[in-house]
Design an enzyme around this catalytic site. Structure first.
Site, short mmCIF file in Angstrom:
data_model
loop_
_atom_site.label_atom_id
_atom_site.label_comp_id
_atom_site.label_asym_id
_atom_site.label_seq_id
_atom_site.Cartn_x
_atom_site.Cartn_y
_atom_site.Cartn_z
N THR A 1 34.76 48.53 59.40
CA THR A 1 36.11 48.34 58.85
C THR A 1 36.53 49.49 57.95
O THR A 1 35.68 50.24 57.45
CB THR A 1 36.15 47.05 57.99
OG1 THR A 1 37.50 46.73 57.66
CG2 THR A 1 35.37 47.20 56.70
N GLY B 1 33.87 45.59 50.64
CA GLY B 1 34.15 44.21 51.02
C GLY B 1 32.91 43.57 51.59
O GLY B 1 31.77 43.94 51.27
N ASP B 2 33.13 42.59 52.46
CA ASP B 2 32.02 41.88 53.08
C ASP B 2 31.39 42.63 54.25
O ASP B 2 30.23 42.43 54.58
CB ASP B 2 32.50 40.50 53.57
CG ASP B 2 33.65 40.62 54.55
OD1 ASP B 2 34.47 41.57 54.43
OD2 ASP B 2 33.76 39.76 55.45
N THR C 1 35.94 38.75 59.97
CA THR C 1 37.05 39.59 59.55
C THR C 1 37.92 38.73 58.63
O THR C 1 38.01 37.52 58.81
CB THR C 1 37.90 40.07 60.74
OG1 THR C 1 38.50 38.96 61.39
CG2 THR C 1 37.07 40.85 61.74
N GLY D 1 37.49 39.69 52.43
CA GLY D 1 36.09 40.02 52.22
C GLY D 1 35.49 39.41 50.97
O GLY D 1 34.35 38.95 50.96
N1 ASP Z 1 36.76 41.84 55.65
C1 ASP Z 1 37.29 43.16 55.43
C2 ASP Z 1 37.14 43.53 54.00
O1 ASP Z 1 37.32 42.69 53.14
C3 ASP Z 1 38.71 43.30 55.74
C4 ASP Z 1 39.10 42.88 57.06
O2 ASP Z 1 38.51 42.03 57.68
O3 ASP Z 1 40.07 43.46 57.51
O4 ASP Z 1 36.92 44.68 53.73
#
Ligand code: ASP
Length: 418
Positions: A264, A276-277, A297, A300
């Site tokens: 990501t 993020g996650d 997704t 996060g």
């Molecule tokens: N999960 C991702 C994050 O928080 C963002 C995303 O899924 O677009 O960085």
């Protein structure tokens, strides 16, 4: 009676609460195969976020021909990483508040039970492959920031400018608009958080008209910045509601070997250094060769707090179906906000889940970002397709124009929190 969007959302939330966990009409076909617990599921199979759809055919052929499961999954996610028009991943990702693209990724290789991860990497496009290189060429699991970039260059990845002109213009539009309103300050989880004030308190004009003015102004500024007319409204939406995107992919071969990867550019306009996650093993991705694989997704920060991917795999280990396992993780996110829909409307989360026998599920907190745009999981098990995810809540995240007020009696204590 006219059926406005406002009514629709209220009705949907009411329906969701009344129905409890399921939140979907009885008899509605979730179109996903873990509803049928018996019988062999298909292997090989690859599942991913829908932005990987175009790359599944090649990756599936590779997997079917005996290719490694992690290599197959990376073949899928490398597509959006290389695509300058996918602004949620790799090249062309929407940058941080400082206008710099910072990428996160992690991977797990089931057969050898290894993992690799990188966070906050600048100037290197294919961070999924870099996470694999960390796994293969170091004794570490996670590298971040400048060290991760230097490692990537050392093992042969080229440095390049990841900020496309289009993403730069969206960032500039955001800078102009959010000169006093950004990711600094109390986050959504802060007890003192308040919903953003959308425009001056509507003295003379109703909120809907203030929104129209606001959107028109922003569109005009997007035009001034050189954003093409057909892309202006999408750019405005990204400024008002910083998007999430990302791609996760899990691949399972006919021998039952399984791997997963997530990559990501992270949350749009994030603080520099924010991870993020996606690079967190157990949150953005988790694979256990004995059980299955899951990835995420969406918001996060929320996913980190429930260790989403790990929670799902553990749930499956203890007997839940992929769909049940994912719904449980989503309920934990809702629980963290005590069911306060005013906050939960700002969140979204989608899980892509693959069990070792080939059963899969895509689940999400909300149905999608707007009507007609459902969250989807893409699948290839010999047949290439995309299916709408099964959502915990009916309705859409980040309502646009602004989400309606949620009635007091619906803010807390929904049935699924019991
Ligand atoms: N999960 C991702 C994050 O928080 C963002 C995303 O899924 O677009 O960085």
């Amino acid at each position: 009676m006219t059926f406005s969007r406002r009514n629709f959302v209220k009705t949907s939330v009411l329906g969701a609460v009344a129905a409890g966990v399921g939140t979907r009409a009885q008899g509605e076909d979730p179109r996903q195969n873990d509803a049928a617990p018996s019988g062999p599921h298909k292997r090989p199979i690859i599942v991913c976020a829908n932005n990987g759809y175009a790359y599944l055919e090649n990756a599936f052929a590779f997997l079917k021909g005996g290719g490694d499961t992690l290599d197959a999954a990376i073949k899928v996610v490398k597509g959006p990483e290389d695509d300058p028009n996918d602004d949620s991943v790799g090249l062309g990702g929407i940058p941080s508040e400082e206008g710099v693209v910072e990428l996160d990724a992690c991977c797990m290789h089931g057969p050898t039970r290894r993992a690799g991860s990188v966070g906050g990497v600048r100037n290197i496009k294919n961070v999924a492959l870099v996470s694999k290189a960390v796994m293969e060429h170091t004794g570490h699991v996670m590298l971040v920031g400048e060290g991760a970039e230097r490692f990537a260059v050392a093992v042969g990845f080229p440095r390049e400018n990841l900020l496309t002109e289009h993403s730069r213009k969206i960032w500039l539009l955001w800078k102009e608009f959010h000169s006093t309103d950004d990711w600094w300050g109390p986050g959504l989880a802060d007890p003192h958080w308040q919903a953003p004030a959308f425009g001056p308190a509507g003295k003379d004009k109703p909120q809907s008209e203030l929104w129209q003015d606001r959107i028109q102004n922003l569109q005009a500024r997007a035009g001034d910045l050189g954003i093409e007319p057909e892309l202006q409204l999408a750019a405005v939406r990204k400024v008002l509601f910083p998007p999430t995107g990302t791609i996760h992919c899990s691949a399972l071969n006919d021998k039952g070997e399984i791997s997963g990867v997530t990559t990501t550019s992270g949350l749009a306009f994030k603080l520099p250094g924010r991870c993020g996650d996606s690079p967190i093993i157990g949150a953005g991705c988790y694979t256990d060769q004995d059980v299955g694989s899951a990835g995420a997704t969406g918001s996060g920060e929320e996913n980190i707090k429930v260790a989403g991917a790990h929670t799902i795999v553990e749930n499956m280990r203890h007997g839940m179906s992929p769909q049940e396992a994912g719904m449980d993780a989503l309920k934990r996110i809702v629980r963290n906000y005590n069911g306060d829909m005013n906050r939960i409307h700002f969140l979204d989360m989608t899980y892509y889940i693959l069990r070792k026998d080939g059963a899969y599920s895509g689940v999400s907190l909300w149905e999608g970002y707007s009507k007609g745009h459902p969250h989807k999981i893409a699948i290839h098990d010999g047949a290439l397709r995309a299916e709408a995810t099964v959502s915990l809540l009916k309705g859409y995240s980040q309502e646009f124009p602004p989400f309606p007020d949620i009635p007091e009696d619906l803010k807390k204590g929904s049935e699924y929190l019991k």
